[in-house]
Design a protein around this motif. Structure first.
Motif, PDB file in Angstrom:
ATOM      1  N   PHE A 160       5.274   0.206  -1.655  1.00 31.51           N
ATOM      2  CA  PHE A 160       4.173   0.706  -2.460  1.00 31.51           C
ATOM      3  C   PHE A 160       2.860   0.257  -1.821  1.00 31.51           C
ATOM      4  O   PHE A 160       2.543  -0.934  -1.822  1.00 31.51           O
ATOM      5  CB  PHE A 160       4.275   0.190  -3.897  1.00 31.51           C
ATOM      6  N   PHE A 161       2.154   1.220  -1.229  1.00 30.65           N
ATOM      7  CA  PHE A 161       0.838   0.963  -0.647  1.00 30.65           C
ATOM      8  C   PHE A 161      -0.177   1.046  -1.785  1.00 30.65           C
ATOM      9  O   PHE A 161      -0.528   2.138  -2.245  1.00 30.65           O
ATOM     10  CB  PHE A 161       0.512   1.990   0.435  1.00 30.65           C
ATOM     11  N   VAL A 162      -0.627  -0.109  -2.254  1.00 30.56           N
ATOM     12  CA  VAL A 162      -1.423  -0.169  -3.473  1.00 30.56           C
ATOM     13  C   VAL A 162      -2.910  -0.210  -3.137  1.00 30.56           C
ATOM     14  O   VAL A 162      -3.356  -1.014  -2.310  1.00 30.56           O
ATOM     15  CB  VAL A 162      -1.053  -1.409  -4.308  1.00 30.56           C
ATOM     16  N   LEU A 163      -3.671   0.662  -3.787  1.00 33.90           N
ATOM     17  CA  LEU A 163      -5.121   0.665  -3.644  1.00 33.90           C
ATOM     18  C   LEU A 163      -5.689  -0.592  -4.304  1.00 33.90           C
ATOM     19  O   LEU A 163      -5.341  -0.915  -5.449  1.00 33.90           O
ATOM     20  CB  LEU A 163      -5.689   1.920  -4.301  1.00 33.90           C
ATOM     21  N   GLY A 164      -6.577  -1.291  -3.601  1.00 35.78           N
ATOM     22  CA  GLY A 164      -7.144  -2.520  -4.144  1.00 35.78           C
ATOM     23  C   GLY A 164      -7.850  -2.307  -5.472  1.00 35.78           C
ATOM     24  O   GLY A 164      -7.794  -3.158  -6.361  1.00 35.78           O
ATOM     25  N   TRP A 165      -8.530  -1.175  -5.615  1.00 39.17           N
ATOM     26  CA  TRP A 165      -9.232  -0.859  -6.863  1.00 39.17           C
ATOM     27  C   TRP A 165      -8.256  -0.831  -8.031  1.00 39.17           C
ATOM     28  O   TRP A 165      -8.559  -1.295  -9.130  1.00 39.17           O
ATOM     29  CB  TRP A 165      -9.932   0.486  -6.708  1.00 39.17           C
ATOM     30  N   LEU A 182       4.911   9.743  -1.459  1.00 39.97           N
ATOM     31  CA  LEU A 182       4.410  10.478  -2.613  1.00 39.97           C
ATOM     32  C   LEU A 182       3.331   9.625  -3.272  1.00 39.97           C
ATOM     33  O   LEU A 182       3.199   8.433  -2.984  1.00 39.97           O
ATOM     34  CB  LEU A 182       5.524  10.760  -3.626  1.00 39.97           C
ATOM     35  N   HIS A 183       2.568  10.257  -4.162  1.00 37.14           N
ATOM     36  CA  HIS A 183       1.608   9.554  -5.002  1.00 37.14           C
ATOM     37  C   HIS A 183       2.103   9.609  -6.444  1.00 37.14           C
ATOM     38  O   HIS A 183       2.707  10.608  -6.851  1.00 37.14           O
ATOM     39  CB  HIS A 183       0.232  10.222  -4.931  1.00 37.14           C
ATOM     40  N   ARG A 223      -3.997   7.132 -15.427  1.00 32.45           N
ATOM     41  CA  ARG A 223      -2.594   7.461 -15.653  1.00 32.45           C
ATOM     42  C   ARG A 223      -1.692   6.786 -14.614  1.00 32.45           C
ATOM     43  O   ARG A 223      -0.493   7.036 -14.579  1.00 32.45           O
ATOM     44  CB  ARG A 223      -2.414   8.981 -15.613  1.00 32.45           C
ATOM     45  N   VAL A 224      -2.271   5.921 -13.786  1.00 29.50           N
ATOM     46  CA  VAL A 224      -1.519   5.373 -12.666  1.00 29.50           C
ATOM     47  C   VAL A 224      -0.419   4.415 -13.117  1.00 29.50           C
ATOM     48  O   VAL A 224       0.658   4.375 -12.510  1.00 29.50           O
ATOM     49  CB  VAL A 224      -2.465   4.695 -11.650  1.00 29.50           C
ATOM     50  N   VAL A 225      -0.661   3.642 -14.170  1.00 33.41           N
ATOM     51  CA  VAL A 225       0.355   2.686 -14.614  1.00 33.41           C
ATOM     52  C   VAL A 225       1.583   3.430 -15.144  1.00 33.41           C
ATOM     53  O   VAL A 225       2.725   3.166 -14.736  1.00 33.41           O
ATOM     54  CB  VAL A 225      -0.219   1.739 -15.687  1.00 33.41           C
ATOM     55  N   GLU A 226       1.352   4.372 -16.044  1.00 27.59           N
ATOM     56  CA  GLU A 226       2.467   5.125 -16.625  1.00 27.59           C
ATOM     57  C   GLU A 226       3.242   5.882 -15.551  1.00 27.59           C
ATOM     58  O   GLU A 226       4.487   5.871 -15.544  1.00 27.59           O
ATOM     59  CB  GLU A 226       1.929   6.107 -17.668  1.00 27.59           C
ATOM     60  N   LEU A 228      10.978   4.870   2.244  1.00 30.79           N
ATOM     61  CA  LEU A 228      10.383   5.575   1.113  1.00 30.79           C
ATOM     62  C   LEU A 228       9.104   4.848   0.731  1.00 30.79           C
ATOM     63  O   LEU A 228       9.095   3.618   0.582  1.00 30.79           O
ATOM     64  CB  LEU A 228      11.355   5.583  -0.065  1.00 30.79           C
ATOM     65  N   SER A 229       8.009   5.595   0.593  1.00 31.33           N
ATOM     66  CA  SER A 229       6.728   4.942   0.291  1.00 31.33           C
ATOM     67  C   SER A 229       5.963   5.717  -0.768  1.00 31.33           C
ATOM     68  O   SER A 229       6.103   6.934  -0.902  1.00 31.33           O
ATOM     69  CB  SER A 229       5.884   4.799   1.565  1.00 31.33           C
ATOM     70  N   PHE A 230       5.138   4.966  -1.503  1.00 32.70           N
ATOM     71  CA  PHE A 230       4.282   5.545  -2.530  1.00 32.70           C
ATOM     72  C   PHE A 230       2.876   4.976  -2.354  1.00 32.70           C
ATOM     73  O   PHE A 230       2.700   3.766  -2.216  1.00 32.70           O
ATOM     74  CB  PHE A 230       4.821   5.214  -3.929  1.00 32.70           C
ATOM     75  N   ASP A 231       1.892   5.863  -2.343  1.00 30.01           N
ATOM     76  CA  ASP A 231       0.492   5.456  -2.267  1.00 30.01           C
ATOM     77  C   ASP A 231      -0.023   5.348  -3.700  1.00 30.01           C
ATOM     78  O   ASP A 231      -0.225   6.367  -4.376  1.00 30.01           O
ATOM     79  CB  ASP A 231      -0.322   6.473  -1.474  1.00 30.01           C
ATOM     80  N   VAL A 232      -0.217   4.132  -4.173  1.00 28.36           N
ATOM     81  CA  VAL A 232      -0.517   3.891  -5.586  1.00 28.36           C
ATOM     82  C   VAL A 232      -2.016   4.056  -5.819  1.00 28.36           C
ATOM     83  O   VAL A 232      -2.815   3.161  -5.575  1.00 28.36           O
ATOM     84  CB  VAL A 232      -0.031   2.501  -6.029  1.00 28.36           C
ATOM     85  N   GLU A 233      -2.360   5.235  -6.284  1.00 31.68           N
ATOM     86  CA  GLU A 233      -3.742   5.599  -6.601  1.00 31.68           C
ATOM     87  C   GLU A 233      -3.691   6.582  -7.757  1.00 31.68           C
ATOM     88  O   GLU A 233      -2.636   7.161  -8.047  1.00 31.68           O
ATOM     89  CB  GLU A 233      -4.423   6.229  -5.392  1.00 31.68           C
ATOM     90  N   ASP A 234      -4.830   6.800  -8.415  1.00 28.29           N
ATOM     91  CA  ASP A 234      -4.880   7.721  -9.543  1.00 28.29           C
ATOM     92  C   ASP A 234      -5.349   9.098  -9.080  1.00 28.29           C
ATOM     93  O   ASP A 234      -5.832   9.267  -7.960  1.00 28.29           O
ATOM     94  CB  ASP A 234      -5.801   7.171 -10.632  1.00 28.29           C
TER      95      ASP A 234
END
Length: 310
Positions: free
Chosen positions: A70-75, A241-242, A49-52, A21-27
């Motif tokens: 969680f594949f997190v965007l560096g930004w 998912l995002h 809204r990415v934190v919430e 299971l993976s999530f691409d952490v971006e806004d």
């Protein structure tokens, strides 16, 4: 397409296959579909809204006792380091989604190296742990940008999950291998690849990996396709998912009809569908899944923190 609307005769949680299971952490304003109407210099002007949204996902995963990658965007990590710490503290894998969400094939190798190193080092500094997984923005490692895999190896990544074995207007290698495997790079090195999930149906590949496909396709079809990978092919799949996909209240962006259709359809149904999925399939992180498959070592890995520096 001769597929029954009946639920398939499967009990995915009891068949022994553990999926990733993976999530691409971006806004919401980071997505490639909006890149022609929102430039990167404007990102800080939009309400984040990415934190919430990510914390909502973390709470759902806690309820099901499920770990994920969680594949997190560096930004995002640079602006919200506590979010990265919170994800890791709850037992999830932190992986890299690049820094600026630029498509790989729109970068030079030098730009890709610099951006990816920046993001990897940032995540490792926040967590104090090695980051061994990578996923490109919009799955943009395509045939023309396979050179990026050699750079990932050079930077110390153990696995990639960027290749989508389908045809699409923005990404995809249609004849790519569909299951997790060790992939030879153009320069004769190797890296583990976990392609995004596709199901076989009437000789075609149906994308069932998550994201927009999960929202646009009826749930029964996504479930059927994913279950067929576990039951018929005896393989695990990787699902994504995002955080913005569970947020129907996000601000609307004036973009093309197609982009708006892909982005906004069924946002209000996505969290419920995710909960159903977590109840019907077994999941863990991508790294743990690759260890279970024997594609990554359990201990003694050579992929270490800060292996490469500026």
């Amino acid at each position: 397409m001769n597929v029954s609307h009946e639920k398939p005769d499967v009990s995915p949680r009891s068949n022994g296959v553990i999926n990733a299971l993976s999530f691409d952490v971006e806004d919401y304003y980071h997505v490639s579909a909006f890149a022609n109407v929102i430039n990167r210099g404007q990102w800080d002007e939009y309400p984040s809204r990415v934190v919430e949204n990510t914390k909502r996902i973390l709470d759902v995963l806690d309820q099901f006792g499920t770990q994920a990658t969680f594949f997190v965007l560096g930004w995002v990590a640079e602006r919200y380091p506590q979010l990265v710490k919170d994800i890791a503290a709850r037992g999830h894998e932190i992986a890299c989604h690049g820094y600026s969400h630029r498509l790989v094939y729109e970068q030079s190798p030098e730009e890709f190296y610099t951006e990816t190193l920046r993001a990897k080092n940032l995540l490792e500094e926040i967590t104090g742990s090695a980051v061994v997984g990578y996923r490109a923005a919009s799955y943009s490692i395509v045939r023309e940008s396979l050179w990026a895999l050699d750079i990932l190896v050079e930077l110390g990544f153990a696995y990639d999950s960027s290749i989508f074995p389908v045809r699409h207007d923005r990404y995809g290698i249609p004849n790519a291998e569909r299951v997790p495997h060790r992939l030879a790079t153009l320069n004769g090195k190797s890296i583990v690849e976990w392609p995004l999930a596709t199901a076989r149906i009437l000789g075609c590949r149906l994308p069932v990996a998550g994201g927009g496909y999960f929202r646009l396709l009826p749930y029964w079809l996504s479930r059927w396709g994913l279950a067929s990978i576990n039951r018929r092919e005896l393989q695990p799949f990787i699902f994504y998912l995002h955080p913005w996909e569970i947020d129907p209240e996000q601000p609307r962006v004036s973009a093309s009809w197609l982009s708006r259709f892909r982005h906004y359809t069924n946002l209000g149904k996505c969290e419920e569908r995710l909960r159903r999925l977590l109840g019907e399939f077994r999941f863990g992180s991508a790294r743990d899944g690759l260890v279970q498959l024997g594609l990554l070592p359990r201990t003694g890995t050579n992929y270490g923190r800060n292996r490469v520096h500026n």
